[in-house]
Scaffold this active site. Structure first.
Site, PDB file in Angstrom:
ATOM      1  N   SER A 179       0.839  -1.089   0.373  1.00 49.05           N
ATOM      2  CA  SER A 179      -0.183  -0.018   0.134  1.00 49.05           C
ATOM      3  C   SER A 179       1.246   1.511   0.118  1.00 49.05           C
ATOM      4  O   SER A 179       1.681   0.943   0.515  1.00 49.05           O
ATOM      5  CB  SER A 179      -0.641   0.187   1.040  1.00 49.05           C
ATOM      6  OG  SER A 179      -1.592   1.183   1.434  1.00 49.05           O
ATOM      7  N   TYR A 209      -2.411  -0.137  10.434  1.00 46.49           N
ATOM      8  CA  TYR A 209      -2.713  -0.768   8.866  1.00 46.49           C
ATOM      9  C   TYR A 209      -1.786  -0.432   8.585  1.00 46.49           C
ATOM     10  O   TYR A 209      -0.643  -0.890   7.719  1.00 46.49           O
ATOM     11  CB  TYR A 209      -4.312  -0.365   8.745  1.00 46.49           C
ATOM     12  CG  TYR A 209      -4.309  -0.505   6.799  1.00 46.49           C
ATOM     13  CD1 TYR A 209      -3.314   0.550   5.855  1.00 46.49           C
ATOM     14  CD2 TYR A 209      -5.352  -1.253   7.289  1.00 46.49           C
ATOM     15  CE1 TYR A 209      -3.747  -0.224   4.397  1.00 46.49           C
ATOM     16  CE2 TYR A 209      -5.279  -1.803   5.590  1.00 46.49           C
ATOM     17  CZ  TYR A 209      -4.663  -1.027   3.822  1.00 46.49           C
ATOM     18  OH  TYR A 209      -4.746  -0.916   2.670  1.00 46.49           O
TER      19      TYR A 209
HETATM   20  C1  GCO Z   1      -7.033   5.168   4.401  1.00 48.37           C
HETATM   21  C2  GCO Z   1      -7.409   4.063   3.230  1.00 48.37           C
HETATM   22  C3  GCO Z   1      -6.328   3.557   3.347  1.00 48.37           C
HETATM   23  C4  GCO Z   1      -5.408   3.257   1.356  1.00 48.37           C
HETATM   24  C5  GCO Z   1      -5.087   2.691   1.571  1.00 48.37           C
HETATM   25  C6  GCO Z   1      -3.984   1.817   0.262  1.00 48.37           C
HETATM   26  O1  GCO Z   1      -7.953   4.322   5.633  1.00 48.37           O
HETATM   27  O2  GCO Z   1      -6.395   6.566   4.734  1.00 48.37           O
HETATM   28  O3  GCO Z   1      -7.870   3.490   3.357  1.00 48.37           O
HETATM   29  O4  GCO Z   1      -5.455   3.003   4.119  1.00 48.37           O
HETATM   30  O5  GCO Z   1      -7.033   2.971   1.194  1.00 48.37           O
HETATM   31  O6  GCO Z   1      -3.955   1.868   2.178  1.00 48.37           O
HETATM   32  O7  GCO Z   1      -3.836   0.636  -0.313  1.00 48.37           O
END
Ligand code: GCO
Length: 255
Positions: A146, A159
């Protein structure tokens, strides 16, 4: 140019977390390139619907319902896929969830669930599939990283830590397995219109921020990731290893 470079005919691809979202887009793209795709998720009903959609499009698909955080279940599932469908030529470790919270307010469960699903799963599935690919001296592993493998925003600490770890696990797998003719790389989306991001897309302030922060000035569409995943799954990338390809509309290039 050799027209077989991107042809996946005769190959079998397992994509974790592929009953919807980016995983489903990856599965459709790999199937359209000729692969037999094995869809994975925990919800058998969602898997059946996803499978029916690809079958109706004339694509070759199977399903394998298992929890990517359950090591014993993964071991049984991979053995069953290899016995009942075919040897796995392409593995896409895509399963991922969000449990957004500020770190000071994040529960241990919110941390562990995201790290288990988004990072440990790739280790658990990889250690079942990798050795089988090594024995065959051939395999492609693609980990869904990501832009949050590099940057994050408040409430995404779990995450981002997981996706940062997945970037380094990708390099670790490449370091150990490249000599066995496995190619292990990452695909790293920026901001895409998916079910996971629906609340963000529909939030006017966040939508405005993302369209301003992304040089392309818009959200990505899941189909725009297919070219990169087919490249990483195909002969075209046989000397590409340990790389993370960012498909982000220029986001990481800009402050
Ligand atoms: C957030 C998003 C991100 C992106 C993802 C892109 O909460 O800022 O969900 O996490 O969508 O990581 O790869």
């Amino acid at each position: 140019m050799n027209s077989k470079l991107f042809d996946l005919t005769g190959r079998t691809a397992l994509i974790t977390g592929s009953s919807q979202g980016l995983g489903f887009a990856f599965a459709r793209g790999l199937a359209e390139a000729g692969a037999t795709v094995v869809l994975n998720g925990r919800d058998e009903k969602k898997l059946a619907l996803a499978s029916a959609e690809l079958t109706a499009a004339g694509l070759k698909v199977a399903t394998a319902a298992f929890d990517v955080t359950d090591g014993a279940g993964i071991e049984r599932a991979i053995a069953r896929i290899e016995a009942e469908v075919a040897p796995i030529d392409i593995l896409v470790n895509n399963a991922g969830i969000h449990r957004r919270a500020l770190l000071a307010e994040m529960t241990e469960a919110q941390w562990r669930e995201v790290l288990d699903t988004n990072l440990t799963s790739a280790f658990l599935v990889g250690r079942q599939v990798g050795p089988r690919m090594i024995a065959r001296r051939s395999g492609k592993i693609i980990n869904t990283c990501s832009v949050m493998s590099e940057v994050c925003r408040p409430t995404t600490g779990n995450y981002a830590a997981a996706k940062g770890g997945l970037k380094m696990l990708t390099r670790a797998m490449a370091t150990e397995w490249a000599k066995h003719n496995l190619q292990v790389n990452g695909i790293a989306p920026g901001y895409f219109e998916t079910e996971l991001n629906k609340p963000l897309v529909e939030n006017p302030d966040f939508n405005k921020w993302i369209c301003g922060r992304t040089p392309a000035g818009r959200w990505g569409k899941p189909a725009e990731l297919v070219g990169t995943v087919v490249f990483l799954a195909s002969t075209a990338s046989d000397f590409v290893n340990g790389q993370i390809i960012y498909v982000d509309g220029g986001l990481l290039a800009a402050i």
